[in-house]
Design an enzyme around this catalytic site. Structure first.
Site, mmCIF file in Angstrom:
data_model
loop_
_atom_site.group_PDB
_atom_site.id
_atom_site.type_symbol
_atom_site.label_atom_id
_atom_site.label_comp_id
_atom_site.label_asym_id
_atom_site.label_seq_id
_atom_site.Cartn_x
_atom_site.Cartn_y
_atom_site.Cartn_z
ATOM 1 N N GLU A 113 23.053 -66.602 -18.561
ATOM 2 C CA GLU A 113 22.627 -67.219 -17.871
ATOM 3 C C GLU A 113 22.468 -66.375 -17.109
ATOM 4 O O GLU A 113 22.036 -66.611 -15.599
ATOM 5 C CB GLU A 113 24.492 -66.962 -17.409
ATOM 6 C CG GLU A 113 26.084 -68.806 -17.807
ATOM 7 C CD GLU A 113 25.707 -68.338 -19.362
ATOM 8 O OE1 GLU A 113 25.542 -69.709 -20.053
ATOM 9 O OE2 GLU A 113 25.223 -67.450 -20.191
ATOM 10 N N HIS A 167 36.288 -73.887 -19.528
ATOM 11 C CA HIS A 167 36.229 -75.021 -18.819
ATOM 12 C C HIS A 167 37.137 -75.542 -18.016
ATOM 13 O O HIS A 167 36.674 -77.464 -17.721
ATOM 14 C CB HIS A 167 35.547 -75.990 -19.957
ATOM 15 C CG HIS A 167 35.053 -75.211 -21.213
ATOM 16 N ND1 HIS A 167 35.439 -74.446 -22.684
ATOM 17 C CD2 HIS A 167 33.442 -75.691 -21.356
ATOM 18 C CE1 HIS A 167 34.408 -74.364 -22.989
ATOM 19 N NE2 HIS A 167 33.295 -74.936 -22.375
#
Length: 325
Positions: free
Chosen positions: A60, A130
């Site tokens: 990321e 998540h």
């Protein structure tokens, strides 16, 4: 107009943006031929080529480091972080580089063409890694804009505004609504201005404020309150930074009451900033304390997700407490 779900609306906005600017690029984990884990970028690599829609390594901070460089060179950089929970390795690139590029150079250079897309929030049994809603972390950083749509129509218009805006923007997409939110969306290009809240339904007794997937919940609570004779004004904030103080203050001045609801944990959630500002703006008009109905101060649970989430019954309880204060 065409019937679209939120994913299709996002895909349409990306398609228009790619056709609009020959240097625009979409990149992230699995966004190429696979079309992303939710298929938001489906078909775009085939249409625009592997040099403009491509996969990145699973890093990321690398995605955002590359995005900053690409945007600084003048190309619209549309980066996808696969889940908002995974954005934290890129935190330094976003808050110390993206947000400060223009300031540190005296506007000699900037990354205004950067848009970061990321799905956020719970409701999909995703568990602690998540399901998070990290918007408040970034709201504390001058130089960033933060936008959250509540349905397919809003998603297309707001995403187009984000991509065209001359500032780095994080576009938080409520993943629970990706396929659940279906509605009429213009096939042609259109824009919904950033920084402007929307009064979804007018009322006289209390103001309910939320954004993203939480809008569905406060709208349901408003309907339930109506059965008890309570008139709720429902507002979708839409933009967290900049946020529309004027519209919210005008509503609270009228109703005298405010409930803010978001999925993120209550402590230091963005609702706290709203509450502090509105009590300052509307102090003499308040009939009861401003209330927050939010996630709990725990990691997002899997087995106890229904207990954790600020649902319509919790909002309804807060409405009654506020009105009866």
């Amino acid at each position: 107009m065409a019937q679209m779900n939120m994913l299709q609306a996002i895909n349409s906005a990306l398609d228009i943006s790619m056709s609009e600017h020959p240097l625009a690029c979409i990149f992230g984990e699995d966004v190429g031929y696979f079309g992303g884990v939710f298929r938001a970028t489906s078909g775009l690599q085939e249409k625009y080529g592997k040099h403009r829609v491509f996969n990145t390594p699973l890093t990321e901070q690398g995605i955002l480091g590359f995005a900053n460089g690409l945007a600084a060179a003048g190309a619209p950089a549309i980066a996808e972080i696969q889940f908002a929970d995974y954005i934290f390795p890129a935190f330094d690139q976003i808050v110390n580089e993206s947000a400060k590029f223009r300031y540190r150079s005296g506007n000699e250079f900037n990354v205004g063409k950067l848009t970061i897309r990321t799905p956020y929030g719970g409701g999909i049994a995703g568990g602690l890694y998540h399901s998070q809603s990290p918007e408040a972390y970034f709201a504390h950083t001058p130089g960033l804009k933060l936008v959250v749509p509540r349905n397919a129509y809003q998603a297309k218009g707001l995403l187009r505004a984000c991509i065209k805006d001359d500032n780095p923007v994080i576009f938080f997409e409520p993943k629970r609504l990706y396929r659940a939110s279906i509605g009429d969306v213009p096939e042609d290009d259109f824009i919904i201005p950033i920084g402007k809240a929307e009064v979804v339904s007018e009322g006289s007794d209390i103001t309910l404020l939320a954004w993203g997937a939480q809008m569905e919940i406060i709208e349901k609570a408003a309907e339930m309150a109506k059965q008890d004779g309570i008139s709720c004004e429902v507002i979708d904030l839409r933009s967290i930074q900049p946020w529309d103080v004027e519209t919210v203050a005008k509503s609270v001045t009228k109703t005298g009451r405010l409930i803010i609801s978001h999925e993120a944990p209550i402590t230091c959630g963005f609702g706290a900033e709203i509450a502090a500002t509105i009590q300052q703006e509307c102090f003499l008009h308040l009939e009861s304390p401003i209330s927050r109905v939010c996630g709990l101060d725990t990691p997002y649970p899997l087995a106890l997700e229904k207990e954790y989430i600020p649902d319509a019954l919790k909002v309804l309880s807060a409405i009654k407490q506020s009105v009866q204060f």
